[in-house]
Design an enzyme around this catalytic site. Structure first.
Site, PDB file in Angstrom:
ATOM      1  N   ARG A 170       0.820  -1.234   0.000  1.00 46.08           N
ATOM      2  CA  ARG A 170       0.000   0.000   0.000  1.00 46.08           C
ATOM      3  C   ARG A 170       0.846   1.274   0.000  1.00 46.08           C
ATOM      4  NH1 ARG A 170      -2.111  -3.715  -0.930  1.00 46.08           N
ATOM      5  NH2 ARG A 170      -3.944  -4.713  -0.021  1.00 46.08           N
ATOM      6  N   SER A 219     -10.651  -1.058   3.803  1.00 47.06           N
ATOM      7  CA  SER A 219      -9.883  -1.195   5.043  1.00 47.06           C
ATOM      8  C   SER A 219      -9.359   0.166   5.481  1.00 47.06           C
ATOM      9  CB  SER A 219      -8.704  -2.142   4.828  1.00 47.06           C
ATOM     10  OG  SER A 219      -9.195  -3.447   4.628  1.00 47.06           O
ATOM     11  N   GLU A 289      -4.662   3.285   6.372  1.00 51.18           N
ATOM     12  CA  GLU A 289      -4.516   3.077   4.922  1.00 51.18           C
ATOM     13  C   GLU A 289      -5.261   4.202   4.200  1.00 51.18           C
ATOM     14  OE1 GLU A 289      -5.107  -0.938   3.550  1.00 51.18           O
ATOM     15  OE2 GLU A 289      -5.998  -0.234   1.669  1.00 51.18           O
TER      16      GLU A 289
HETATM   17  C1  LIG Z   1     -15.534  -1.422  -0.506  1.00 50.09           C
HETATM   18  C2  LIG Z   1     -14.068  -1.126  -0.667  1.00 50.09           C
HETATM   19  C3  LIG Z   1     -13.163  -2.157  -0.746  1.00 50.09           C
HETATM   20  C4  LIG Z   1     -11.796  -1.894  -0.906  1.00 50.09           C
HETATM   21  N1  LIG Z   1     -10.937  -2.946  -0.998  1.00 50.09           N
HETATM   22  C5  LIG Z   1      -9.624  -2.706  -1.209  1.00 50.09           C
HETATM   23  C6  LIG Z   1      -8.706  -3.786  -1.383  1.00 50.09           C
HETATM   24  O1  LIG Z   1      -9.071  -4.949  -1.342  1.00 50.09           O
HETATM   25  N2  LIG Z   1      -7.423  -3.495  -1.598  1.00 50.09           N
HETATM   26  C7  LIG Z   1      -6.972  -2.211  -1.675  1.00 50.09           C
HETATM   27  O2  LIG Z   1      -5.762  -2.004  -1.909  1.00 50.09           O
HETATM   28  N3  LIG Z   1      -7.810  -1.166  -1.524  1.00 50.09           N
HETATM   29  C8  LIG Z   1      -9.125  -1.381  -1.286  1.00 50.09           C
HETATM   30  N4  LIG Z   1      -9.972  -0.323  -1.135  1.00 50.09           N
HETATM   31  C9  LIG Z   1      -9.447   1.055  -1.144  1.00 50.09           C
HETATM   32  C10 LIG Z   1      -9.438   1.733  -2.522  1.00 50.09           C
HETATM   33  O3  LIG Z   1     -10.375   1.138  -3.370  1.00 50.09           O
HETATM   34  C11 LIG Z   1      -8.041   1.656  -3.158  1.00 50.09           C
HETATM   35  O4  LIG Z   1      -7.085   2.300  -2.340  1.00 50.09           O
HETATM   36  C12 LIG Z   1      -8.013   2.318  -4.544  1.00 50.09           C
HETATM   37  O5  LIG Z   1      -6.764   2.068  -5.130  1.00 50.09           O
HETATM   38  C13 LIG Z   1      -8.267   3.813  -4.514  1.00 50.09           C
HETATM   39  O6  LIG Z   1      -8.501   4.228  -5.843  1.00 50.09           O
HETATM   40  P1  LIG Z   1      -9.291   5.573  -6.164  1.00 50.09           P
HETATM   41  O7  LIG Z   1      -9.255   5.768  -7.637  1.00 50.09           O
HETATM   42  O8  LIG Z   1     -10.628   5.567  -5.551  1.00 50.09           O
HETATM   43  O9  LIG Z   1      -8.338   6.632  -5.458  1.00 50.09           O
HETATM   44  P2  LIG Z   1      -8.764   7.906  -4.594  1.00 50.09           P
HETATM   45  O10 LIG Z   1      -9.435   7.455  -3.343  1.00 50.09           O
HETATM   46  O11 LIG Z   1      -9.484   8.890  -5.439  1.00 50.09           O
HETATM   47  O12 LIG Z   1      -7.323   8.478  -4.206  1.00 50.09           O
HETATM   48  C14 LIG Z   1      -6.480   7.772  -3.330  1.00 50.09           C
HETATM   49  C15 LIG Z   1      -5.092   8.443  -3.346  1.00 50.09           C
HETATM   50  O13 LIG Z   1      -4.528   8.302  -4.638  1.00 50.09           O
HETATM   51  C16 LIG Z   1      -4.223   9.581  -5.198  1.00 50.09           C
HETATM   52  N5  LIG Z   1      -4.503   9.514  -6.636  1.00 50.09           N
HETATM   53  C17 LIG Z   1      -5.666   9.160  -7.236  1.00 50.09           C
HETATM   54  N6  LIG Z   1      -5.520   9.204  -8.580  1.00 50.09           N
HETATM   55  C18 LIG Z   1      -4.257   9.613  -8.816  1.00 50.09           C
HETATM   56  C19 LIG Z   1      -3.511   9.886  -9.998  1.00 50.09           C
HETATM   57  N7  LIG Z   1      -4.037   9.741 -11.231  1.00 50.09           N
HETATM   58  N8  LIG Z   1      -2.230  10.312  -9.873  1.00 50.09           N
HETATM   59  C20 LIG Z   1      -1.663  10.469  -8.654  1.00 50.09           C
HETATM   60  N9  LIG Z   1      -2.323  10.215  -7.497  1.00 50.09           N
HETATM   61  C21 LIG Z   1      -3.598   9.812  -7.583  1.00 50.09           C
HETATM   62  C22 LIG Z   1      -5.157  10.558  -4.474  1.00 50.09           C
HETATM   63  O14 LIG Z   1      -4.656  11.877  -4.516  1.00 50.09           O
HETATM   64  C23 LIG Z   1      -5.174   9.958  -3.082  1.00 50.09           C
HETATM   65  O15 LIG Z   1      -4.013  10.338  -2.376  1.00 50.09           O
HETATM   66  C24 LIG Z   1     -11.341  -0.551  -0.975  1.00 50.09           C
HETATM   67  C25 LIG Z   1     -12.268   0.499  -0.910  1.00 50.09           C
HETATM   68  C26 LIG Z   1     -13.622   0.234  -0.755  1.00 50.09           C
HETATM   69  C27 LIG Z   1     -14.605   1.362  -0.719  1.00 50.09           C
END
Ligand SMILES: Cc1cc2nc3c(=O)[nH]c(=O)nc-3n(C[C@H](O)[C@H](O)[C@H](O)COP(=O)(O)OP(=O)(O)OC[C@H]3O[C@@H](n4cnc5c(N)ncnc54)[C@H](O)[C@@H]3O)c2cc1C
Length: 297
Positions: A170, A219, A289
């Site tokens: 992560r 998480s 996280e």
């Molecule tokens: C129901 C549920 C289940 C989940 N299960 C998991 C799992 O099994 N494993 C896991 O790892 N995560 C899990 N997550 C967390 C989440 O889905 C991940 O961390 C995912 O990678 C976040 O992606 P996002 O596009 O929503 O990022 P965001 O939440 O929009 O952003 C997260 C971070 O990434 C940065 N970011 C986003 N896009 C970019 C970009 N293009 N360039 C630079 N930085 C950027 C943002 O500034 C922020 O700091 C879960 C979340 C939920 C709601």
């Protein structure tokens, strides 16, 4: 000279004082002073060139790992969801930052390319997945990632090899102020049916163990070495514990759910209380996280 915000309107959707509760899966968060959704990759690059260097930037995926303060964000949120191209060449797949990980996983399965099955169970976009080194079921982004393209605040783009990103559980070290535009993965050939079967199995496990019916961010804490955050939180007797509209899930103790009326501050307080309780009971310091913006965790 045309002010930067007038210029941005030519390259996508620009809004002022946009509630971030609309853009996070937790459904909380105050307003972003500026919110911009570039219409494509070139628009994102042009925008970076004309935005004031001192303006704080927040690249946004699907907001599935973000806790934004009730006071909002005083800078510019850049929503990259319009960057949605997927390009396959042999075993190499390049996806733009705004592609949903679920969509990429499905596309790879159809093409007979294995390695991104877990993405079918993780909400969020490729850009967010790179920034978080997302993972599940023993797979993570860094296993198959080869390189990324980023745009810096200067508006210049750069290709970066995975080796310079220092990716770990992560964690990804992106150059300060940069945004991921696209990512290239090297995958393995396999039968589409076998890949689809693995995805179905992962999805079943997910819905059986996670409270997916209420707003959450997945998480909340990273697993400490050799243990599980959920086990520690449950053993501390915190399942079902609530502050305001935020509650530790009965189904999965590492999930905080928004019961409907939660404020960001409720979730923030619940995270702090959980950390403190687990540290007192077991001497383990849980690391969040979820990325908090505004209030320090
Ligand atoms: C129901 C549920 C289940 C989940 N299960 C998991 C799992 O099994 N494993 C896991 O790892 N995560 C899990 N997550 C967390 C989440 O889905 C991940 O961390 C995912 O990678 C976040 O992606 P996002 O596009 O929503 O990022 P965001 O939440 O929009 O952003 C997260 C971070 O990434 C940065 N970011 C986003 N896009 C970019 C970009 N293009 N360039 C630079 N930085 C950027 C943002 O500034 C922020 O700091 C879960 C979340 C939920 C709601």
């Amino acid at each position: 000279m045309t002010p930067w915000h007038v210029q941005l309107k030519e390259w996508g959707a620009l809004r002022e004082n946009e509630p971030m509760s609309r853009h996070t899966t937790l459904g909380v968060g105050g307003a972003a002073r500026w919110y911009f959704r570039p219409e494509n990759r070139d628009a994102a690059m042009r925008a970076m060139k004309c935005v004031p260097v001192a303006l704080p930037l927040l690249p946004l995926g699907r907001g599935s790992n973000l806790l934004i303060s009730d006071d909002g964000f005083s800078g510019l949120v850049v929503d990259l969801s319009c960057l949605s191209g997927i390009f396959c060449e042999g075993k190499r797949v390049t996806a733009e930052a705004g592609v949903r990980m679920n969509k990429l996983s499905q596309r790879c399965a159809e093409t007979g390319l294995a390695g991104l099955e877990f993405m079918a169970t993780v909400p969020g976009d490729v850009g967010g997945g790179i920034a978080m080194n997302a993972g599940a079921f023993g797979q993570q982004v860094s296993d198959t990632l080869q390189s990324i393209e980023v745009v810096k605040t200067s508006g210049e783009s750069a290709m970066l090899d995975v080796n310079v990103l220092d990716m770990a559980y992560r964690r990804t070290r992106l150059p300060k102020g940069s945004m991921v535009l696209s990512a290239c993965f090297e995958l393995q050939s396999d039968e589409p049916d076998a890949i689809r079967k693995r995805i179905r199995t992962m999805r079943k496990k997910r819905s059986a163990t996670q409270p997916l019916e209420k707003p959450n961010c997945g998480s909340v804490f990273k697993n400490p070495p050799g243990d599980h955050a959920a086990r520690l939180i449950e053993a501390a007797g915190l399942k079902g514990y609530r502050i305001g509209g935020a509650c530790i899930s009965d189904k999965h103790a590492n999930f905080i759910i928004n019961e409907g009326q939660a404020k960001s501050s409720d979730i923030h307080k619940l995270i702090c209380h959980t950390r403190q309780t687990v540290a007192q009971r077991f001497g383990v310091r849980l690391e969040p996280e979820v990325r908090a913006l505004g209030d320090k965790l």
